[in-house]
Design an enzyme around this catalytic site. Structure first.
Site, short mmCIF file in Angstrom:
data_model
loop_
_atom_site.label_atom_id
_atom_site.label_comp_id
_atom_site.label_asym_id
_atom_site.label_seq_id
_atom_site.Cartn_x
_atom_site.Cartn_y
_atom_site.Cartn_z
N THR A 61 3.54 8.06 -2.21
CA THR A 61 2.89 7.92 -3.52
C THR A 61 2.87 9.26 -4.24
O THR A 61 3.03 9.32 -5.46
CB THR A 61 1.46 7.40 -3.35
OG1 THR A 61 1.50 6.25 -2.50
CG2 THR A 61 0.87 6.99 -4.68
N ASP A 248 8.33 1.00 -6.56
CA ASP A 248 7.57 1.27 -5.34
C ASP A 248 7.84 0.15 -4.33
O ASP A 248 8.12 -0.97 -4.73
CB ASP A 248 6.08 1.30 -5.73
CG ASP A 248 5.22 1.84 -4.61
OD1 ASP A 248 5.78 2.46 -3.68
OD2 ASP A 248 3.99 1.64 -4.66
N GLN A 283 9.11 -0.74 7.26
CA GLN A 283 7.83 -1.36 6.96
C GLN A 283 8.00 -2.64 6.16
O GLN A 283 7.08 -3.09 5.48
CB GLN A 283 6.93 -0.39 6.19
CG GLN A 283 6.50 0.80 7.02
CD GLN A 283 5.50 1.67 6.29
OE1 GLN A 283 4.37 1.26 6.03
NE2 GLN A 283 5.91 2.88 5.96
N ARG A 630 -0.73 3.34 11.22
CA ARG A 630 -1.96 3.42 10.41
C ARG A 630 -2.92 4.44 10.99
O ARG A 630 -3.87 4.85 10.34
CB ARG A 630 -2.71 2.07 10.34
CG ARG A 630 -1.98 0.90 9.69
CD ARG A 630 -1.42 1.24 8.36
NE ARG A 630 -0.04 1.65 8.49
CZ ARG A 630 0.64 2.27 7.54
NH1 ARG A 630 0.07 2.56 6.40
NH2 ARG A 630 1.89 2.63 7.73
#
Length: 786
Positions: A61, A248, A283, A630
């Site tokens: 990001t 994105d 992912q 995570r």
DNA sequence: AAAATGAGAATTAGA
DNA sequence: TTCTCATTTT
């Protein structure tokens, strides 16, 4: 539209002007400070197509937002010349905020930053008439779609019981995901619904949408594609406008989104395409929703002369966590290949522990969390990531007894709740009297004696005379068509709607909302309701009215809400453990992550394996990878030897993913103390023996899994493949969707119903004539070839 | 028209 | 087991 001007730049030199450039050159680019070389390359490579392969926790990001800041600061484009697309509103919001921080001002001047759908709507509203809509078209949600589909099915004189609307909705949805208009649906698939009527129904549904002046979510993209294809002039306008495009989560794009992007990025000859896609093939976990990993794998071929930049430096997790995750994901074949590294400490090893059953798993994790809490860890930094939502319950139960605060993330979305949808339907019907779907939803909510019979009469009249139902109602209450009682009730309801519409001119929209909910008896209905959730529903209604505050009027609110309405951001301020699904966890991070339920059948999920074979397994493995990555400091894998599935207890065995974790980064926690109720499971060896022996999995867990499958009723099937999708002679998707491996007429065996012959196939749903049990509809993973 | 009963099915989820 | 949906019953 007001986006031609750029408010935030109003008092600055024109974008791209000499002054702006000079200023940019003179100013030290503060925003570039602290980027590593790869990130910096990703930010500064502005010309030509760029694919940024951003591993978990590598600053994706940051790159995206800094890149936009860089484009603006160097004067290469004005805010309104940048197209930036995300999948979720949350991601769009976050980007907007972070760009604002970077450039030190608000970015209201970025009108083209948003979700695929939001941008699609914006484009469609401007050119609605070119796709047979009016610019105020309504956007249908899934519920409206199904209701409309029911009507279409009924109109075609097809038995809705045999061919549920829900199913047709799914089929149409998946066609739209693949960018297929009714005419383009492969004949075989179009035939599979309702004895060959599938294609016709799709076409009929589209026709109905047009007469209702409505579009569903799929249309927001599909109609854009049609618009661009049929109107080169319009497309050229956007080519001129969008100097830079950023995408994105590119690994999550479906075929329709890919086509949409490709059309927009086909710059006029001689000009470079300044498209930048950011994503991580490792992912990609939304294949079942139409996402095509292929898109990202094919990027280089799709966009000539592209630059690929890998971000592999991870800023999130410890060495052991990355080591474990990296080793696991390396098992996958269909990937571009990245290896994450960190300067961080090795930290704690990933732990693997077994429990006797799911209850003990929950108790043990609860205890462990209490220990962490005692040591001063914040509950907000702890999460439990499950594969399927039914697993959550056990944890909730346990935490309630422990008095451990928790929050469940995900679950039914705010705007999907019945009370919210009802309220919105009232508002819609008030503001748009032609909105039949809204009217139908609430005509008898609360119960006021306008049941099926009355609605049917309204419906018939409306269809015959091609008028909206509310108008039909106004006419019919003046006739003898209706029985006295419903007639009076309906008359009152119409009067009320008339009154509200009039009030909308004078009252503020919040007062109007309260008035409608009050006068319609809707609030009353829930106040009288004695069930447990009634209070929560009333609270939600209040929240709904509160959330209207930031809008100018009711119309503006409704316009916005169909696309953007997230779950009310619950106070993240309280210290609570988070419980969420692995899918829901993408993009989030926690210090400590518990990963329960690593058992064959649950994770990897049996259905994923059955329906998608190897591709399914790889997607499950990516999900495991997402779960592990995570964690910042601690990842704790658990499995139970017994679990209750559909009400009955089943012995389970550790997931093959447990075996695939590298011994060097893992600690096996021996069953100890209260958790060793017999030690009935044998812990697997880890995968030091054959790190990469191709497809021969030979660790114990896997072997047992295979034995189980062989002896059981579920045969492992070859991955179903359907024709690769080509558009204009070009390969667009290799693995699109799934198809049943069975054929009509095949003989199959079902563990409960015995032997039978397949009568019909719809996706993975089969209609089977069983010898003993008669005709049943079953999911194909529940039967095996006989 | 509304409540009660019964059958059948059973990841993951975004706009 | 638990949910949803449809049919039956009141």
């Amino acid at each position: 539209m007001s986006d031609e001007r750029s408010p935030s730049l109003a008092h600055q030199p024109a974008a791209g002007g000499i002054a702006a450039r000079a200023m940019a050159a003179a100013r030290p680019a503060a925003y570039l400070q602290g980027l590593n070389p790869e990130q910096r390359a990703a930010v500064e490579t502005l010309d030509g197509p760029v694919l940024v392969l951003a591993g978990a926790g590598t600053g994706k990001t940051r790159v995206l937002t800094t890149r936009i800041a860089h484009i603006l600061a160097t004067g290469r484009a004005a805010p309104y010349q940048i197209l930036a697309v995300t999948f979720t509103n949350k991601a769009a919001r976050e980007m907007r905020e972070r760009i604002g921080v970077l450039i030190g001002q608000s970015v209201e001047g970025m009108p083209w930053l948003g979700t695929f759908h939001a941008i699609g709507v914006k484009i469609l509203r401007r050119h609605a008439e070119l796709v047979d809509l009016k610019s105020n078209f309504t956007i249908l949600d899934t519920d409206d779609q199904v209701r409309l589909m029911k009507q279409v099915i009924a109109a075609a004189d097809i038995d809705e019981k045999r061919w549920p609307a829900r199913q047709l909705a799914n089929a149409i949805d998946s066609w739209k995901n693949r960018g297929l208009t009714p005419a383009q649906v492969p004949a075989g698939e179009a035939m599979s619904f309702a004895n060959g009527k599938g294609g016709e129904l799709y076409a009929a549904y589209q026709a109905r949408l047009k007469t209702l002046n409505a579009a569903d979510f799929g249309d927001l993209l599909l109609e854009c594609i049609r618009l661009f294809r049929e109107n080169p002039g319009v497309l050229a306008e956007y080519h001129r406008r969008f100097r830079f495009m950023l995408v994105d989560e590119y690994q999550d794009t479906n075929v329709a989104q890919y086509l949409w992007l490709r059309l927009l990025s086909q710059a006029p000859a001689g000009e470079k395409v300044n498209l930048c896609c950011v994503g991580d093939d490792d992912q990609s976990i939304y294949g079942w929703r139409g996402a095509e990993v292929d898109n990202i794998l094919r990027f280089e071929k799709d966009f000539q002369g592209s630059t690929i930049i890998r971000l592999e430096r991870n800023y999130r997790s410890t060495g052991h966590i990355l080591g474990a995750a990296g080793h696991l994901i390396a098992r996958n074949e269909g990937r571009l290949g990245k290896t994450l590294f960190t300067d961080d400490v090795e930290g704690e090893r990933v732990t693997v522990a077994g429990a006797w059953d799911s209850g003990e798993e929950a108790r043990a994790i609860g205890d462990e969390i209490e220990n962490l809490q005692r040591k001063g860890h914040a509950l907000n930094d702890i999460a439990i990531l499950v594969r399927a939502s039914f697993q959550m319950r056990e944890f909730e139960d346990r935490f309630v007894t422990l008095g451990l605060p928790y929050r469940v993330i995900g679950g039914p979305r705010f705007y999907e709740r019945a009370e919210i949808r009802d309220a919105l339907a009232y508002f819609r019907a008030t503001m748009q009297p032609a909105d039949d779907l809204a009217f139908e939803r609430i005509v008898n909510v609360p119960k006021r004696g306008l049941g099926d019979a009355t609605v049917q009469i309204l419906h018939d009249y409306a269809r015959h005379n091609s008028v909206p139902m509310m108008q039909a109602a106004r006419v019919l209450v003046e006739t003898e068509e209706l029985k006295p009682k419903p007639r009076q009730t309906l008359r009152d309801l119409m009067t009320a709607f008339g009154r509200w519409a009039a009030q909308s001119e004078v009252l503020g929209h919040q007062e109007l909302a309260e008035l409608i909910l009050e006068e319609s008896g809707y609030t009353d209905m829930w106040q009288k309701d004695r069930t447990a959730e009634a209070a929560g529903r009333l609270e939600n209604l209040k929240e709904l009215v509160r959330s209207m505050e930031s809008f100018e009027n009711m119309a503006g609110f409704l316009e916005h809400i169909s696309l953007v309405m997230d779950a009310s951001e619950e106070g993240a301020s309280e210290d609570k453990v988070s419980i969420l699904t692995l899918h829901g966890a993408k993009g989030l991070e926690y210090d400590t992550v518990f990963l329960p339920g690593w058992e064959e059948g649950l994770f990897p999920h049996q259905r994923s394996l059955d329906e998608n074979g190897r591709a399914g397994l790889e997607e499950e493995r990516r999900l495991a990878y997402v779960g592990l990555t995570r964690a910042r400091r601690r990842a704790k894998v658990w499995f139970a030897s017994n679990r209750r599935i559909h009400g009955l207890w089943q012995a389970t065995m550790p997931s093959r993913f447990v075996d695939e974790l590298p011994a060097a980064h893992v600690d096996v926690v021996e069953p100890s103390g209260s958790y060793s109720s017999g030690g009935a499971f044998a812990m697997s060896r880890f995968d030091k023996a054959q790190p990469f022996s191709g497809s021969t999995y030979s660790t114990p867990g896997w072997q047992r899994a295979r034995e189980n499958m062989a002896s059981g009723f579920k045969a492992t099937q070859p991955p179903p493949r359907r024709e690769p999708l080509t558009i204009e002679g070009e390969l667009v998707a290799r693995s699109t969707g799934t198809a049943s491996v069975h054929k009509v007429g095949d003989r199959v065996f079902h563990v409960k119903f015995g032997y039978g012959d397949i009568a019909e196939i719809d996706g993975n749903k089969l209609t089977v004539d069983f010898d003993k049990a008669g005709r049943k509809r079953v999911v194909d993973s529940f039967v095996a070839a006989a």
